[in-house]
Design a protein around this motif. Structure first.
Motif, PDB file in Angstrom:
ATOM      1  N   LYS A  25       0.834  -1.203   0.000  1.00 56.97           N
ATOM      2  CA  LYS A  25       0.000   0.000   0.000  1.00 56.97           C
ATOM      3  C   LYS A  25       0.868   1.251   0.000  1.00 56.97           C
ATOM      4  O   LYS A  25       1.925   1.299   0.616  1.00 56.97           O
ATOM      5  CB  LYS A  25      -0.893   0.007   1.247  1.00 56.97           C
ATOM      6  N   TYR A  26       0.375   2.301  -0.697  1.00 54.97           N
ATOM      7  CA  TYR A  26       1.046   3.595  -0.618  1.00 54.97           C
ATOM      8  C   TYR A  26       0.088   4.708  -0.246  1.00 54.97           C
ATOM      9  O   TYR A  26       0.498   5.831   0.039  1.00 54.97           O
ATOM     10  CB  TYR A  26       1.766   3.925  -1.929  1.00 54.97           C
ATOM     11  N   GLY A  27      -1.213   4.436  -0.248  1.00 50.24           N
ATOM     12  CA  GLY A  27      -2.226   5.435   0.114  1.00 50.24           C
ATOM     13  C   GLY A  27      -3.349   4.773   0.872  1.00 50.24           C
ATOM     14  O   GLY A  27      -3.180   3.701   1.454  1.00 50.24           O
ATOM     15  N   PHE A  28      -4.521   5.395   0.857  1.00 54.80           N
ATOM     16  CA  PHE A  28      -5.657   4.897   1.632  1.00 54.80           C
ATOM     17  C   PHE A  28      -6.043   3.486   1.206  1.00 54.80           C
ATOM     18  O   PHE A  28      -6.033   2.545   1.991  1.00 54.80           O
ATOM     19  CB  PHE A  28      -6.827   5.867   1.477  1.00 54.80           C
ATOM     20  N   LEU A  29      -6.430   3.310  -0.048  1.00 57.46           N
ATOM     21  CA  LEU A  29      -6.612   1.990  -0.656  1.00 57.46           C
ATOM     22  C   LEU A  29      -5.925   2.005  -2.018  1.00 57.46           C
ATOM     23  O   LEU A  29      -6.503   1.639  -3.039  1.00 57.46           O
ATOM     24  CB  LEU A  29      -8.099   1.644  -0.795  1.00 57.46           C
ATOM     25  N   ASN A  30      -4.677   2.447  -2.014  1.00 57.33           N
ATOM     26  CA  ASN A  30      -3.883   2.551  -3.235  1.00 57.33           C
ATOM     27  C   ASN A  30      -2.654   1.667  -3.095  1.00 57.33           C
ATOM     28  O   ASN A  30      -2.049   1.606  -2.023  1.00 57.33           O
ATOM     29  CB  ASN A  30      -3.450   3.999  -3.483  1.00 57.33           C
ATOM     30  N   GLY A 172      -5.692  -5.416   4.281  1.00 55.76           N
ATOM     31  CA  GLY A 172      -5.807  -4.121   3.622  1.00 55.76           C
ATOM     32  C   GLY A 172      -4.476  -3.442   3.383  1.00 55.76           C
ATOM     33  O   GLY A 172      -4.430  -2.332   2.860  1.00 55.76           O
ATOM     34  N   ASN A 173      -3.376  -4.110   3.748  1.00 53.70           N
ATOM     35  CA  ASN A 173      -2.050  -3.501   3.606  1.00 53.70           C
ATOM     36  C   ASN A 173      -1.399  -3.781   2.258  1.00 53.70           C
ATOM     37  O   ASN A 173      -0.381  -3.185   1.927  1.00 53.70           O
ATOM     38  CB  ASN A 173      -1.130  -3.997   4.722  1.00 53.70           C
ATOM     39  N   PHE A 174      -1.936  -4.710   1.496  1.00 52.90           N
ATOM     40  CA  PHE A 174      -1.402  -4.975   0.172  1.00 52.90           C
ATOM     41  C   PHE A 174      -2.492  -5.572  -0.704  1.00 52.90           C
ATOM     42  O   PHE A 174      -3.512  -6.066  -0.228  1.00 52.90           O
ATOM     43  CB  PHE A 174      -0.178  -5.907   0.225  1.00 52.90           C
ATOM     44  N   SER A 175      -2.263  -5.476  -2.004  1.00 51.31           N
ATOM     45  CA  SER A 175      -3.158  -6.105  -2.972  1.00 51.31           C
ATOM     46  C   SER A 175      -2.392  -7.214  -3.670  1.00 51.31           C
ATOM     47  O   SER A 175      -1.167  -7.318  -3.570  1.00 51.31           O
ATOM     48  CB  SER A 175      -3.676  -5.084  -3.980  1.00 51.31           C
ATOM     49  N   ILE A 176      -3.125  -8.051  -4.389  1.00 45.46           N
ATOM     50  CA  ILE A 176      -2.519  -9.176  -5.094  1.00 45.46           C
ATOM     51  C   ILE A 176      -2.875  -9.059  -6.569  1.00 45.46           C
ATOM     52  O   ILE A 176      -4.042  -8.969  -6.939  1.00 45.46           O
ATOM     53  CB  ILE A 176      -3.015 -10.523  -4.527  1.00 45.46           C
ATOM     54  N   LEU A 177      -1.847  -9.046  -7.405  1.00 48.13           N
ATOM     55  CA  LEU A 177      -2.004  -8.948  -8.855  1.00 48.13           C
ATOM     56  C   LEU A 177      -1.603 -10.280  -9.470  1.00 48.13           C
ATOM     57  O   LEU A 177      -0.454 -10.698  -9.364  1.00 48.13           O
ATOM     58  CB  LEU A 177      -1.129  -7.816  -9.398  1.00 48.13           C
ATOM     59  N   PHE A 242     -16.455   2.548 -15.251  1.00 48.60           N
ATOM     60  CA  PHE A 242     -15.061   2.176 -15.409  1.00 48.60           C
ATOM     61  C   PHE A 242     -14.528   1.695 -14.068  1.00 48.60           C
ATOM     62  O   PHE A 242     -14.846   2.258 -13.019  1.00 48.60           O
ATOM     63  CB  PHE A 242     -14.232   3.365 -15.892  1.00 48.60           C
ATOM     64  N   ILE A 243     -13.721   0.639 -14.112  1.00 48.26           N
ATOM     65  CA  ILE A 243     -13.102   0.100 -12.904  1.00 48.26           C
ATOM     66  C   ILE A 243     -11.702   0.696 -12.801  1.00 48.26           C
ATOM     67  O   ILE A 243     -10.863   0.499 -13.686  1.00 48.26           O
ATOM     68  CB  ILE A 243     -13.010  -1.432 -12.943  1.00 48.26           C
ATOM     69  N   HIS A 244     -11.449   1.432 -11.718  1.00 50.53           N
ATOM     70  CA  HIS A 244     -10.175   2.145 -11.572  1.00 50.53           C
ATOM     71  C   HIS A 244      -9.484   1.653 -10.301  1.00 50.53           C
ATOM     72  O   HIS A 244      -9.884   1.993  -9.188  1.00 50.53           O
ATOM     73  CB  HIS A 244     -10.428   3.646 -11.491  1.00 50.53           C
ATOM     74  N   THR A 245      -8.415   0.862 -10.471  1.00 49.83           N
ATOM     75  CA  THR A 245      -7.752   0.251  -9.324  1.00 49.83           C
ATOM     76  C   THR A 245      -6.879   1.214  -8.533  1.00 49.83           C
ATOM     77  O   THR A 245      -6.361   0.848  -7.474  1.00 49.83           O
ATOM     78  CB  THR A 245      -6.890  -0.942  -9.779  1.00 49.83           C
ATOM     79  N   ASP A 246      -6.691   2.442  -9.028  1.00 48.09           N
ATOM     80  CA  ASP A 246      -5.916   3.429  -8.266  1.00 48.09           C
ATOM     81  C   ASP A 246      -6.821   4.543  -7.746  1.00 48.09           C
ATOM     82  O   ASP A 246      -6.391   5.678  -7.585  1.00 48.09           O
ATOM     83  CB  ASP A 246      -4.790   4.020  -9.118  1.00 48.09           C
ATOM     84  N   LEU A 247      -8.065   4.210  -7.490  1.00 49.95           N
ATOM     85  CA  LEU A 247      -9.039   5.179  -6.988  1.00 49.95           C
ATOM     86  C   LEU A 247      -9.721   4.578  -5.771  1.00 49.95           C
ATOM     87  O   LEU A 247     -10.134   3.423  -5.790  1.00 49.95           O
ATOM     88  CB  LEU A 247     -10.077   5.488  -8.076  1.00 49.95           C
ATOM     89  N   THR A 248      -9.821   5.349  -4.688  1.00 50.40           N
ATOM     90  CA  THR A 248     -10.488   4.863  -3.487  1.00 50.40           C
ATOM     91  C   THR A 248     -11.959   5.249  -3.474  1.00 50.40           C
ATOM     92  O   THR A 248     -12.838   4.392  -3.442  1.00 50.40           O
ATOM     93  CB  THR A 248      -9.798   5.426  -2.221  1.00 50.40           C
ATOM     94  N   VAL A 249     -12.248   6.537  -3.499  1.00 51.01           N
ATOM     95  CA  VAL A 249     -13.625   7.027  -3.453  1.00 51.01           C
ATOM     96  C   VAL A 249     -14.165   7.093  -4.880  1.00 51.01           C
ATOM     97  O   VAL A 249     -13.648   7.825  -5.717  1.00 51.01           O
ATOM     98  CB  VAL A 249     -13.698   8.408  -2.779  1.00 51.01           C
ATOM     99  N   SER A 250     -15.213   6.326  -5.167  1.00 51.13           N
ATOM    100  CA  SER A 250     -15.796   6.282  -6.511  1.00 51.13           C
ATOM    101  C   SER A 250     -16.423   7.625  -6.862  1.00 51.13           C
ATOM    102  O   SER A 250     -16.791   8.409  -5.983  1.00 51.13           O
ATOM    103  CB  SER A 250     -16.847   5.177  -6.594  1.00 51.13           C
ATOM    104  N   ARG A 251     -16.544   7.891  -8.156  1.00 48.39           N
ATOM    105  CA  ARG A 251     -17.125   9.138  -8.654  1.00 48.39           C
ATOM    106  C   ARG A 251     -18.430   8.844  -9.374  1.00 48.39           C
ATOM    107  O   ARG A 251     -18.469   8.038 -10.311  1.00 48.39           O
ATOM    108  CB  ARG A 251     -16.183   9.829  -9.643  1.00 48.39           C
ATOM    109  N   PHE A 252     -19.518   9.503  -8.924  1.00 51.93           N
ATOM    110  CA  PHE A 252     -20.825   9.374  -9.542  1.00 51.93           C
ATOM    111  C   PHE A 252     -21.220  10.714 -10.149  1.00 51.93           C
ATOM    112  O   PHE A 252     -20.835  11.769  -9.637  1.00 51.93           O
ATOM    113  CB  PHE A 252     -21.886   8.977  -8.511  1.00 51.93           C
ATOM    114  N   PRO A 253     -22.013  10.710 -11.218  1.00 51.81           N
ATOM    115  CA  PRO A 253     -22.542  11.968 -11.743  1.00 51.81           C
ATOM    116  C   PRO A 253     -23.342  12.709 -10.679  1.00 51.81           C
ATOM    117  O   PRO A 253     -23.940  12.094  -9.791  1.00 51.81           O
ATOM    118  CB  PRO A 253     -23.438  11.522 -12.896  1.00 51.81           C
ATOM    119  N   VAL A 254     -23.372  14.031 -10.761  1.00 55.39           N
ATOM    120  CA  VAL A 254     -23.960  14.868  -9.719  1.00 55.39           C
ATOM    121  C   VAL A 254     -25.419  14.514  -9.437  1.00 55.39           C
ATOM    122  O   VAL A 254     -25.824  14.348  -8.279  1.00 55.39           O
ATOM    123  CB  VAL A 254     -23.841  16.361 -10.096  1.00 55.39           C
ATOM    124  N   THR A 255     -26.232  14.420 -10.484  1.00 60.22           N
ATOM    125  CA  THR A 255     -27.662  14.144 -10.288  1.00 60.22           C
ATOM    126  C   THR A 255     -27.875  12.813  -9.570  1.00 60.22           C
ATOM    127  O   THR A 255     -28.679  12.705  -8.637  1.00 60.22           O
ATOM    128  CB  THR A 255     -28.394  14.140 -11.636  1.00 60.22           C
TER     129      THR A 255
END
Length: 394
Positions: A25-30, A172-177, A242-255
């Protein structure tokens, strides 16, 4: 055959062209991988990015963030080559980078495995964080003849198929690729696959950049049929995720985000959505129908609990970018319960419950950074998008 390298904290298993990496890990869930570039090797830490097909590193010619991360100096590598700009021009990667710098190739090494001719961009304006110097692109490319990481790994015989699995360890300290295969010891039920869809923007961008002859690589996403809160379906236009493995908090459209927040009783605070933890048991499940596969998340799975107070915050927030108005960008904060199976050969992605999915509640000591922005490398495309929209209007 098993190799363990304590200095890099990676575990590599070589069994019939199957490779697994432990990524710290290098960030929150990164999470990151250490990659050696050039001859002699220069070691850089790269983020893992499932949306971009191509990789990039911060060059020694950097103009921002130069003192905070390790940079790559191609002049010190005897195996470094710059690309022929007539054949491989500057490029723009949608949902990735529009970073400044030349494209080149060099020898790279990952824990004993070595590849020649690895193609990547040497940028000077990447805004890194926590010592990460760039990104290792694991996404699906539409450009023929390229030598990105997965294609180079297949062509060199290191793995047999264009596929990889990804999951987070229970700690939660590492991921497996998992490269070249899906590790069935890391998930508990059968993988359910859905087809990927390509964004149809390539021709428009090629017209705008005809004089620059830029190559545009658009990402592949999943069509969303519906989103539900409990038994109530939220009316939405056609969406793609889109699935983004370097993103912790997902992004939804405003509405969409406003509708969900109102129904959950969440309030926006510092660009995140907070909610009282004592109501979590009463909150409805959220179900996203990914083109036939229904991913259901209970309140513990779509929330984070702060250890220092009674507050919780949602694993998704809103963003308002015109080109992405009908898109969801899903990060590991929401998808951490799944083993994700990326099958590029068949242009599909599979979901299965990870063996760690029983540990669904995440307690944090600090709030992940969210300034209503996408990751820094995504933001670099926005000036280009503005130019594109103006071109199309006038």
């Amino acid at each position: 055959m098993l190799f363990i390298c304590y200095t890099t904290l990676y575990l590599i298993t070589l069994v019939t062209a199957q490779i697994s990496y432990i990524c710290p890990k290098y960030g929150f869930l990164n999470f990151k991988v250490d990659v050696d570039f050039g001859t002699p090797p220069q070691r850089l830490a790269l983020a893992l990015d499932s949306t971009d097909a191509y990789s990039y590193v911060q060059s020694s010619t950097c103009i921002v963030n130069c003192s905070n991360i390790v940079t790559f100096d191609s002049s010190k590598s005897s195996s470094s080559l710059l690309a022929d700009v007539e054949k491989i021009p500057d490029r723009i990667i949608l949902l990735g980078n529009d970073l400044s710098g030349p494209i080149g190739s060099d020898t790279i090494g990952l824990n004993g495995l070595q590849f020649k001719g690895f193609e990547f961009q040497q940028v000077n304006n990447f805004i890194g964080r926590n010592g990460v110097s760039g990104s290792l692109g694991l996404g699906l490319s539409i450009r023929p003849g390229n030598k990105n990481f997965l294609q180079l790994t297949v062509s060199s015989g290191k793995i047999a198929k264009m596929m990889y699995g990804y999951s987070i360890d229970e700690s939660g300290n590492f991921s497996i690729l998992d490269l070249g295969y899906f590790n069935n010891s890391l998930f508990t039920n059968q993988l359910q696959f859905v087809k990927l869809t390509n964004i149809p923007l390539t021709r428009l961008v090629d017209v705008v950049n005809a004089t620059r002859n830029d190559t545009v690589l658009t990402p592949f996403g999943i069509n969303i049929e519906s989103i539900s809160l409990g038994t109530n379906v939220i009316p939405i236009p056609k969406q793609i995720a889109f699935i983004h493995t370097d993103l912790t908090v997902s992004r939804f459209p405003v509405t969409l985000m406003n509708t969900i927040a109102e129904k959950l009783g969440a309030k926006r605070v510092n660009n995140l959505y907070e909610i009282k933890c004592d109501v979590t048991r009463q909150l409805p499940n959220i179900t996203i129908d990914f083109n036939g596969f229904k991913a259901t998340f209970n309140s513990k799975e779509y929330m984070f609990k702060h250890v220092n107070n009674a507050g919780c915050f949602l694993a998704f927030t809103s963003y308002d970018q015109p080109l992405f108005k009908d898109s969801l960008i899903l990060g590991l904060g929401l998808l951490r319960k799944y083993y994700l199976a990326f099958d590029h050969a068949q242009q599909q992605i599979g979901f299965a419950n990870a063996v760690t999915s029983t540990k669904t509640e995440v307690v944090v000591t600090s709030t992940p950074a969210s300034n209503n922005q996408l990751p820094s490398h995504i933001l670099h495309i926005l000036p280009f998008i503005s130019s594109l929209l103006l071109f199309l209007i006038f």
